[in-house]
Enzyme design. Structure first.
Site, mmCIF file in Angstrom:
data_model
loop_
_atom_site.group_PDB
_atom_site.id
_atom_site.type_symbol
_atom_site.label_atom_id
_atom_site.label_comp_id
_atom_site.label_asym_id
_atom_site.label_seq_id
_atom_site.Cartn_x
_atom_site.Cartn_y
_atom_site.Cartn_z
ATOM 1 N N LYS A 99 29.021 43.903 38.319
ATOM 2 C CA LYS A 99 28.958 43.287 36.984
ATOM 3 C C LYS A 99 29.225 41.780 37.030
ATOM 4 C CE LYS A 99 33.633 45.043 35.888
ATOM 5 N NZ LYS A 99 34.516 44.042 36.382
ATOM 6 N N ARG A 111 37.820 46.380 27.350
ATOM 7 C CA ARG A 111 38.042 47.465 28.306
ATOM 8 C C ARG A 111 38.647 48.692 27.645
ATOM 9 N NH1 ARG A 111 38.179 44.360 33.199
ATOM 10 N NH2 ARG A 111 38.356 45.585 35.068
ATOM 11 N N ARG A 132 36.039 46.581 51.748
ATOM 12 C CA ARG A 132 36.348 45.156 51.574
ATOM 13 C C ARG A 132 37.548 44.727 52.407
ATOM 14 N NH1 ARG A 132 35.857 44.262 45.062
ATOM 15 N NH2 ARG A 132 33.619 44.583 44.915
ATOM 16 N N ARG A 139 43.222 43.822 50.085
ATOM 17 C CA ARG A 139 43.961 43.334 48.906
ATOM 18 C C ARG A 139 44.767 44.470 48.286
ATOM 19 N NH1 ARG A 139 39.818 40.423 44.959
ATOM 20 N NH2 ARG A 139 40.673 42.006 43.619
ATOM 21 N N ARG A 171 42.211 52.672 39.243
ATOM 22 C CA ARG A 171 41.343 51.801 38.435
ATOM 23 C C ARG A 171 40.138 52.585 37.897
ATOM 24 N NH1 ARG A 171 40.459 46.589 42.095
ATOM 25 N NH2 ARG A 171 39.484 45.693 40.258
HETATM 26 P P1 AMP Z 1 38.231 42.862 37.053
HETATM 27 O O1 AMP Z 1 38.025 41.726 37.985
HETATM 28 O O2 AMP Z 1 37.387 42.771 35.803
HETATM 29 O O3 AMP Z 1 38.121 44.215 37.706
HETATM 30 O O4 AMP Z 1 39.755 42.746 36.528
HETATM 31 C C1 AMP Z 1 40.836 42.762 37.422
HETATM 32 C C2 AMP Z 1 42.094 43.210 36.716
HETATM 33 O O5 AMP Z 1 42.421 42.295 35.650
HETATM 34 C C3 AMP Z 1 42.022 44.567 36.040
HETATM 35 O O6 AMP Z 1 42.257 45.635 36.954
HETATM 36 C C4 AMP Z 1 43.132 44.446 34.996
HETATM 37 O O7 AMP Z 1 44.408 44.573 35.587
HETATM 38 C C5 AMP Z 1 42.977 43.002 34.544
HETATM 39 N N1 AMP Z 1 42.028 42.886 33.414
HETATM 40 C C6 AMP Z 1 40.793 42.313 33.434
HETATM 41 N N2 AMP Z 1 40.194 42.411 32.238
HETATM 42 C C7 AMP Z 1 41.058 43.080 31.435
HETATM 43 C C8 AMP Z 1 40.998 43.523 30.091
HETATM 44 N N3 AMP Z 1 39.933 43.313 29.315
HETATM 45 N N4 AMP Z 1 42.093 44.173 29.585
HETATM 46 C C9 AMP Z 1 43.164 44.404 30.340
HETATM 47 N N5 AMP Z 1 43.270 44.041 31.642
HETATM 48 C C10 AMP Z 1 42.227 43.386 32.187
#
Ligand code: AMP
Length: 215
Positions: A19, A94, A128, A161, A172
């Protein structure tokens, strides 16, 4: 020609669905900013800010940052002048409550889900590796380092990571199914939801997205 009705676009999908990459392409084509809440949080953590310290443990555990923090960040970011011609918002909303909040601060024109299976997500993330010194990302299958287990640039031992360990990936994905997937119906009801198959190559997925936005 792009469908000019698509001004404000959101893009979501499970981890490693691509994405972020697709959001970059879309934002460039439309000439609008790509806003990623995940990237915002990671920048704050890297910068050692108050917010970064608050959310670091949450990200590492694979959980969602509380809505009141995330919503405020998104509202402020969308109010900046560079969003006046539109935006590509990635990783937000989310959950249903964030979707309801976003509804009050912006009119979403298109909600794109980039879908991949759980098995594919586990396979993609599981491979990764990162250099802890310079941050260069590698992938055992798609982008391996020249010498196994060490960084091409500085010879540092590569690591997994914290938020990409097997256990956290599962957490996740669980969060995604339980909390994020319900937003699909939210956007279906508004007639703006489109599902994209994220399993093929990056360029094939881009072509499918382009077909949607050029309709
Ligand atoms: P992503 O890179 O989009 O997978 O986001 C990495 C992490 O950031 C997620 O696993 C959450 O811990 C936090 N995060 C990102 N976007 C949101 C959101 N809209 N609401 C809550 N936590 C978020």
């Amino acid at each position: 020609m792009f469908n000019l009705n698509y001004k404000n676009i959101i893009i979501f999908g499970p981890q490693a669905s691509g994405k972020g990459t697709q959001a970059d392409v879309l934002a460039e084509k439309f000439g609008v900013p790509h806003i990623s809440t995940g990237a915002i949080f990671r920048d704050e953590i890297r910068g050692g800010t108050e917010l970064g310290k608050k959310v670091e443990g949450i990200l590492n555990a694979g959980n969602l940052v509380p809505d009141e923090i995330t919503n405020e960040i998104v509202k402020n970011r969308l109010s900046k002048s560079d969003c006046s011609a539109g935006f590509v918002l990635e990783g937000y909303p989310r959950n249903i409550s964030q979707a309801g909040f976003l509804d009050k601060v912006a009119k979403v024109d298109l909600a794109l889900e980039v879908w991949i299976s759980d098995e594919e997500a586990v396979m993609r993330i599981g491979g990764r590796r990162n250099c802890p010194k310079c941050g260069t990302p590698y992938h055992l299958k798609f982008n391996p380092s020249k010498k196994e287990g060490v960084c091409d640039k500085d010879g540092e031992k590569l690591i997994i990571r914290d938020d990409e360990s097997d256990e956290i990936i599962k957490q996740r994905l669980k969060n995604y199914h339980e909390q994020t997937e319900p937003i699909i119906d939210f956007y279906k009801e508004r007639g703006i939801y489109k599902k994209i198959d994220g399993m093929p190559s990056i360029s094939e997925v881009t072509s499918m997205i382009m077909k949607v936005v050029e309709e």
